[in-house]
Design a protein around this motif. Structure first.
Motif, PDB file in Angstrom:
ATOM      1  N   ALA A   1       0.833  -1.205   0.000  1.00  0.00           N
ATOM      2  CA  ALA A   1       0.000   0.000   0.000  1.00  0.00           C
ATOM      3  C   ALA A   1       0.867   1.255   0.000  1.00  0.00           C
ATOM      4  O   ALA A   1       1.956   1.282   0.588  1.00  0.00           O
ATOM      5  CB  ALA A   1      -0.914  -0.003   1.219  1.00  0.00           C
ATOM      6  N   LYS A   2       0.370   2.301  -0.608  1.00  0.00           N
ATOM      7  CA  LYS A   2       1.081   3.566  -0.669  1.00  0.00           C
ATOM      8  C   LYS A   2       1.101   4.225   0.707  1.00  0.00           C
ATOM      9  O   LYS A   2       0.304   3.915   1.596  1.00  0.00           O
ATOM     10  CB  LYS A   2       0.423   4.498  -1.674  1.00  0.00           C
ATOM     11  N   ARG A   3       2.013   5.141   0.894  1.00  0.00           N
ATOM     12  CA  ARG A   3       2.101   5.921   2.115  1.00  0.00           C
ATOM     13  C   ARG A   3       0.786   6.681   2.321  1.00  0.00           C
ATOM     14  O   ARG A   3       0.255   7.310   1.402  1.00  0.00           O
ATOM     15  CB  ARG A   3       3.275   6.906   2.008  1.00  0.00           C
ATOM     16  N   GLY A   4       0.246   6.601   3.519  1.00  0.00           N
ATOM     17  CA  GLY A   4      -0.974   7.309   3.840  1.00  0.00           C
ATOM     18  C   GLY A   4      -2.246   6.568   3.482  1.00  0.00           C
ATOM     19  O   GLY A   4      -3.346   7.068   3.752  1.00  0.00           O
ATOM     20  N   ASN A   5      -2.126   5.388   2.880  1.00  0.00           N
ATOM     21  CA  ASN A   5      -3.330   4.614   2.577  1.00  0.00           C
ATOM     22  C   ASN A   5      -4.025   4.267   3.890  1.00  0.00           C
ATOM     23  O   ASN A   5      -3.364   3.917   4.874  1.00  0.00           O
ATOM     24  CB  ASN A   5      -2.952   3.326   1.841  1.00  0.00           C
ATOM     25  N   PRO A   6      -5.342   4.383   3.980  1.00  0.00           N
ATOM     26  CA  PRO A   6      -6.027   4.049   5.235  1.00  0.00           C
ATOM     27  C   PRO A   6      -5.649   2.652   5.708  1.00  0.00           C
ATOM     28  O   PRO A   6      -5.756   1.688   4.946  1.00  0.00           O
ATOM     29  CB  PRO A   6      -7.504   4.142   4.856  1.00  0.00           C
ATOM     30  N   ILE A   7      -5.215   2.547   6.951  1.00  0.00           N
ATOM     31  CA  ILE A   7      -4.723   1.274   7.462  1.00  0.00           C
ATOM     32  C   ILE A   7      -5.813   0.209   7.454  1.00  0.00           C
ATOM     33  O   ILE A   7      -5.526  -0.989   7.361  1.00  0.00           O
ATOM     34  CB  ILE A   7      -4.122   1.442   8.875  1.00  0.00           C
ATOM     35  N   LEU A   8      -7.087   0.620   7.510  1.00  0.00           N
ATOM     36  CA  LEU A   8      -8.193  -0.337   7.468  1.00  0.00           C
ATOM     37  C   LEU A   8      -8.744  -0.527   6.053  1.00  0.00           C
ATOM     38  O   LEU A   8      -9.702  -1.283   5.856  1.00  0.00           O
ATOM     39  CB  LEU A   8      -9.322   0.119   8.398  1.00  0.00           C
ATOM     40  N   GLY A   9      -8.142   0.141   5.089  1.00  0.00           N
ATOM     41  CA  GLY A   9      -8.663   0.083   3.731  1.00  0.00           C
ATOM     42  C   GLY A   9      -8.112  -1.072   2.919  1.00  0.00           C
ATOM     43  O   GLY A   9      -7.323  -1.896   3.403  1.00  0.00           O
ATOM     44  N   VAL A  10      -8.552  -1.149   1.661  1.00  0.00           N
ATOM     45  CA  VAL A  10      -7.957  -2.119   0.742  1.00  0.00           C
ATOM     46  C   VAL A  10      -6.603  -1.573   0.296  1.00  0.00           C
ATOM     47  O   VAL A  10      -6.348  -0.365   0.341  1.00  0.00           O
ATOM     48  CB  VAL A  10      -8.864  -2.391  -0.473  1.00  0.00           C
ATOM     49  N   SER A  11      -5.743  -2.464  -0.121  1.00  0.00           N
ATOM     50  CA  SER A  11      -4.390  -2.067  -0.496  1.00  0.00           C
ATOM     51  C   SER A  11      -4.419  -1.322  -1.834  1.00  0.00           C
ATOM     52  O   SER A  11      -4.897  -1.843  -2.846  1.00  0.00           O
ATOM     53  CB  SER A  11      -3.511  -3.322  -0.608  1.00  0.00           C
ATOM     54  N   VAL A  12      -3.917  -0.092  -1.802  1.00  0.00           N
ATOM     55  CA  VAL A  12      -3.832   0.756  -2.998  1.00  0.00           C
ATOM     56  C   VAL A  12      -2.368   1.141  -3.184  1.00  0.00           C
ATOM     57  O   VAL A  12      -1.708   1.597  -2.245  1.00  0.00           O
ATOM     58  CB  VAL A  12      -4.708   2.020  -2.851  1.00  0.00           C
ATOM     59  N   GLY A  13      -1.836   0.945  -4.379  1.00  0.00           N
ATOM     60  CA  GLY A  13      -0.416   1.162  -4.632  1.00  0.00           C
ATOM     61  C   GLY A  13      -0.045   2.621  -4.812  1.00  0.00           C
ATOM     62  O   GLY A  13      -0.900   3.515  -4.775  1.00  0.00           O
ATOM     63  N   VAL A  14       1.243   2.859  -5.030  1.00  0.00           N
ATOM     64  CA  VAL A  14       1.732   4.230  -5.189  1.00  0.00           C
ATOM     65  C   VAL A  14       1.193   4.883  -6.459  1.00  0.00           C
ATOM     66  O   VAL A  14       1.267   6.100  -6.621  1.00  0.00           O
ATOM     67  CB  VAL A  14       3.282   4.254  -5.204  1.00  0.00           C
ATOM     68  N   ASP A  15       0.641   4.060  -7.362  1.00  0.00           N
ATOM     69  CA  ASP A  15       0.028   4.614  -8.579  1.00  0.00           C
ATOM     70  C   ASP A  15      -1.448   4.926  -8.374  1.00  0.00           C
ATOM     71  O   ASP A  15      -2.166   5.239  -9.338  1.00  0.00           O
ATOM     72  CB  ASP A  15       0.195   3.629  -9.744  1.00  0.00           C
ATOM     73  N   ASP A  16      -1.895   4.843  -7.101  1.00  0.00           N
ATOM     74  CA  ASP A  16      -3.286   5.114  -6.739  1.00  0.00           C
ATOM     75  C   ASP A  16      -4.275   4.107  -7.319  1.00  0.00           C
ATOM     76  O   ASP A  16      -5.486   4.369  -7.355  1.00  0.00           O
ATOM     77  CB  ASP A  16      -3.712   6.540  -7.148  1.00  0.00           C
ATOM     78  N   GLU A  17      -3.783   2.963  -7.726  1.00  0.00           N
ATOM     79  CA  GLU A  17      -4.640   1.906  -8.233  1.00  0.00           C
ATOM     80  C   GLU A  17      -4.729   0.778  -7.217  1.00  0.00           C
ATOM     81  O   GLU A  17      -3.722   0.430  -6.583  1.00  0.00           O
ATOM     82  CB  GLU A  17      -4.098   1.353  -9.560  1.00  0.00           C
ATOM     83  N   PRO A  18      -5.919   0.197  -7.029  1.00  0.00           N
ATOM     84  CA  PRO A  18      -6.033  -0.954  -6.113  1.00  0.00           C
ATOM     85  C   PRO A  18      -5.113  -2.089  -6.557  1.00  0.00           C
ATOM     86  O   PRO A  18      -4.844  -2.263  -7.756  1.00  0.00           O
ATOM     87  CB  PRO A  18      -7.505  -1.364  -6.241  1.00  0.00           C
ATOM     88  N   ILE A  19      -4.622  -2.834  -5.577  1.00  0.00           N
ATOM     89  CA  ILE A  19      -3.761  -3.975  -5.864  1.00  0.00           C
ATOM     90  C   ILE A  19      -4.615  -5.238  -5.774  1.00  0.00           C
ATOM     91  O   ILE A  19      -5.362  -5.419  -4.812  1.00  0.00           O
ATOM     92  CB  ILE A  19      -2.583  -4.030  -4.869  1.00  0.00           C
ATOM     93  N   TYR A  20      -4.478  -6.109  -6.764  1.00  0.00           N
ATOM     94  CA  TYR A  20      -5.324  -7.292  -6.840  1.00  0.00           C
ATOM     95  C   TYR A  20      -4.533  -8.566  -6.597  1.00  0.00           C
ATOM     96  O   TYR A  20      -3.336  -8.653  -6.889  1.00  0.00           O
ATOM     97  CB  TYR A  20      -6.001  -7.371  -8.217  1.00  0.00           C
ATOM     98  N   GLY A  21      -5.235  -9.558  -6.064  1.00  0.00           N
ATOM     99  CA  GLY A  21      -4.654 -10.881  -5.937  1.00  0.00           C
ATOM    100  C   GLY A  21      -4.728 -11.618  -7.258  1.00  0.00           C
ATOM    101  O   GLY A  21      -5.269 -11.114  -8.254  1.00  0.00           O
ATOM    102  N   LYS A  22      -4.213 -12.855  -7.276  1.00  0.00           N
ATOM    103  CA  LYS A  22      -4.229 -13.650  -8.504  1.00  0.00           C
ATOM    104  C   LYS A  22      -5.654 -13.974  -8.950  1.00  0.00           C
ATOM    105  O   LYS A  22      -5.873 -14.311 -10.114  1.00  0.00           O
ATOM    106  CB  LYS A  22      -3.437 -14.946  -8.293  1.00  0.00           C
ATOM    107  N   ASP A  23      -6.583 -13.861  -8.011  1.00  0.00           N
ATOM    108  CA  ASP A  23      -7.977 -14.128  -8.355  1.00  0.00           C
ATOM    109  C   ASP A  23      -8.695 -12.879  -8.874  1.00  0.00           C
ATOM    110  O   ASP A  23      -9.900 -12.890  -9.113  1.00  0.00           O
ATOM    111  CB  ASP A  23      -8.732 -14.693  -7.155  1.00  0.00           C
TER     112      ASP A  23
END
Length: 514
Positions: A400-422
């Motif tokens: 997750a990017k710096r400052g992403n809500p700790i309870l949120g879904v993981s969002v990368g430094v490109d401001d896009e959500p990060i997805y699992g293999k599924d």
């Protein structure tokens, strides 16, 4: 041989000068290149603060042990970020009150019979200085679970009992039941931690003369007993024929005692006009700390409300910080000093429910209690130790990017959500096991931060269980005040007792009294 030694000495001298020259040049370059870098300056300032530290070797007149139940390093980290984000500041670089303490050690928490401990033997380790088996309190490691005989014969003495014997004041505060494992380990000796009231005990144990934890609190034989006991657990003190004052008619919250005893009356009878019993916030606020010597507060039939839910409690409950301040006001009147346990007990319960929001909210409440205590004590004469009793399986993972809500879904430094293999999102905080586990991997849901940040959200877990389990890794012991510097390295959990005893000289004073 002599010439070889001489040449070797010259070579070492030359190497030392060369190394010093290189280091000096590097240091000069470093100042030129990154000397104004904020991270560089922050770390340099931290080094300077450590170099200026002076060891405090005064006798600790007062000892305060904070226990965040279930508060391992990952929970501390997540609480730090959550607390900062709640205040609108940078959570990652935030500092909790106890993280500013100068001394830190790592605690090995296994019990005498288990790789991963429960709260009872962990509490015994810290309050009495020994390791014991899971599920017993105040007994040594040879005790057998459910053995009334061993309950009578295998006692260990707690620091609270030692302090009472030499005339000090003592207290135990928790957001769990006051008869629960951690507070109970300051005053009780029990062959099963579940024996909180006589109703929880087998008939053979009762007929053999063993008493429950609640009775042991109000009948404590050392000194004049605890001066302050605050938390939940009202149902364990009242007879089953009574109605709970806060929830009359509610069968699920009915008092539990089958022996007909009203232990709140026992408390009042024991201490007379210097004693008080309260069960709501208004009564608690009305207590005059200058006049009351013994205060029993039972604010719920079972555990107190989670911090997030406390404001909605009909009768009102004091915060952990408010209870801590009141306790110190009462205990500090004793010129001999005091020993006080303060437990953030429901940090643990929320993690068992895989409910990270309430885990972290109660962690923040403990941070507020530490800050409140720091504002009331003299650190020249007060040792404060902040630790946990065991960890949980809470994890912080992903990119997750710096400052992403700790309870949120993981969002990368490109401001896009990060997805699992599924192809589905995942949260930064998860649990290795617990109620949030999908019974089939294909059932893993697509999550949004909007739903994961709600207070009732149950965090995803790898292994589906009805209740999330404890974790077995080491956790932190943070300390400040007299002899706090003795906390260093990796130590056994029961070492905490030994530092508190040494710093306060309670054991020495007890021996001298005998």
């Amino acid at each position: 041989m002599r010439m070889q030694r001489k040449h070797a000495a010259h070579a070492l001298t030359a190497l030392a000068w060369m190394t010093a020259g290189v280091a000096g040049a590097f240091a000069e370059d470093a100042r030129l290149i990154q000397g104004d870098d904020p991270y560089y300056k922050q770390a340099d300032a931290a080094l300077g603060a450590i170099l200026r530290q002076q060891k405090n070797t005064n006798r600790a007149k007062n000892v305060i042990l904070f226990v965040g139940d279930g508060m391992g390093f990952s929970t501390v980290t997540a609480t730090r970020i959550f607390e900062g984000q709640q205040r609108g500041v940078d959570g990652e670089s935030n500092v909790l009150a106890w993280e500013a303490f100068p001394y830190l050690a790592a605690s090995k928490t296994y019990s005498a019979d288990a790789q991963i401990t429960d709260s009872a033997p962990s509490a015994v380790a810290m309050t009495a200085g020994v390791k014991t088996i899971n599920d017993v309190m105040g007994l040594d490691h040879t005790a057998r679970l459910d053995s009334c005989e061993d309950q009578k014969t295998k006692h260990v003495t707690t620091l609270w009992e030692m302090a009472e014997t030499i005339g000090m004041a003592t207290g135990a505060i928790t957001t769990a039941r006051v008869t629960h494992a951690t507070p109970g380990a300051t005053y009780s000796h029990i062959a099963n931690r579940d024996w909180e009231a006589d109703a929880n005990m087998p008939a053979e144990a009762l007929s053999a003369g063993c008493t429950d934890i609640a009775r042991q609190l109000v009948e404590m034989k050392y000194g004049d007993g605890l001066e302050v006991a605050l938390g939940g657990g009202r149902a364990y003190f009242l007879p089953e024929t009574a109605q709970d004052p806060e929830y009359p008619g509610n069968e699920k919250k009915k008092p539990k005692r089958k022996d007909g005893k009203d232990l709140t009356k026992t408390w009042l009878d024991r201490y007379g006009e210097k004693g008080a019993y309260v069960w709501n916030k208004e009564q608690f606020a009305a207590i005059d700390s200058a006049k009351i010597d013994h205060l029993l507060g039972l604010f719920e039939p079972s555990h107190m409300q989670y911090e997030h839910d406390r404001a909605g409690d009909g009768a009102g409950e004091p915060s952990l910080a408010e209870m801590s301040e009141k306790a110190i006001d009462i205990l500090s009147r004793n010129p001999e000093g005091y020993v006080l346990l303060i437990e953030g007990g429901r940090i643990d319960h929320a993690s068992h429910e895989s409910n990270a929001y309430r885990t972290l909210s109660d962690g923040v409440a403990m941070n507020e209690a530490v800050k409140a205590v720091l504002g009331k004590v003299n650190l020249e004469e007060t040792l404060i130790v902040v630790t946990g009793d065991h960890s949980h399986t809470l994890t912080i993972s992903g990119y997750a990017k710096r400052g992403n809500p700790i309870l949120g879904v993981s969002v990368g430094v490109d401001d896009e959500p990060i997805y699992g293999k599924d192809g589905k999102t995942y949260t930064t905080i998860g649990f290795a096991n617990g109620p949030g586990g999908a019974e089939k991997p294909t059932e893993r849901p697509m999550l949004t931060s909007e739903e994961t940040m709600k207070p009732d959200f149950v965090q995803p877990s790898l292994v589906p269980l009805g209740s999330e389990t404890h974790g077995g890794e080491d956790l932190g012991i943070y300390a400040i005040g007299p002899w706090a510097h003795l906390f260093q390295g990796t130590v056994e959990e029961n070492y905490t007792f030994h530092v508190m005893n040494y710093a306060s000289k309670i054991g020495d004073r007890l021996a001298a009294k005998k």
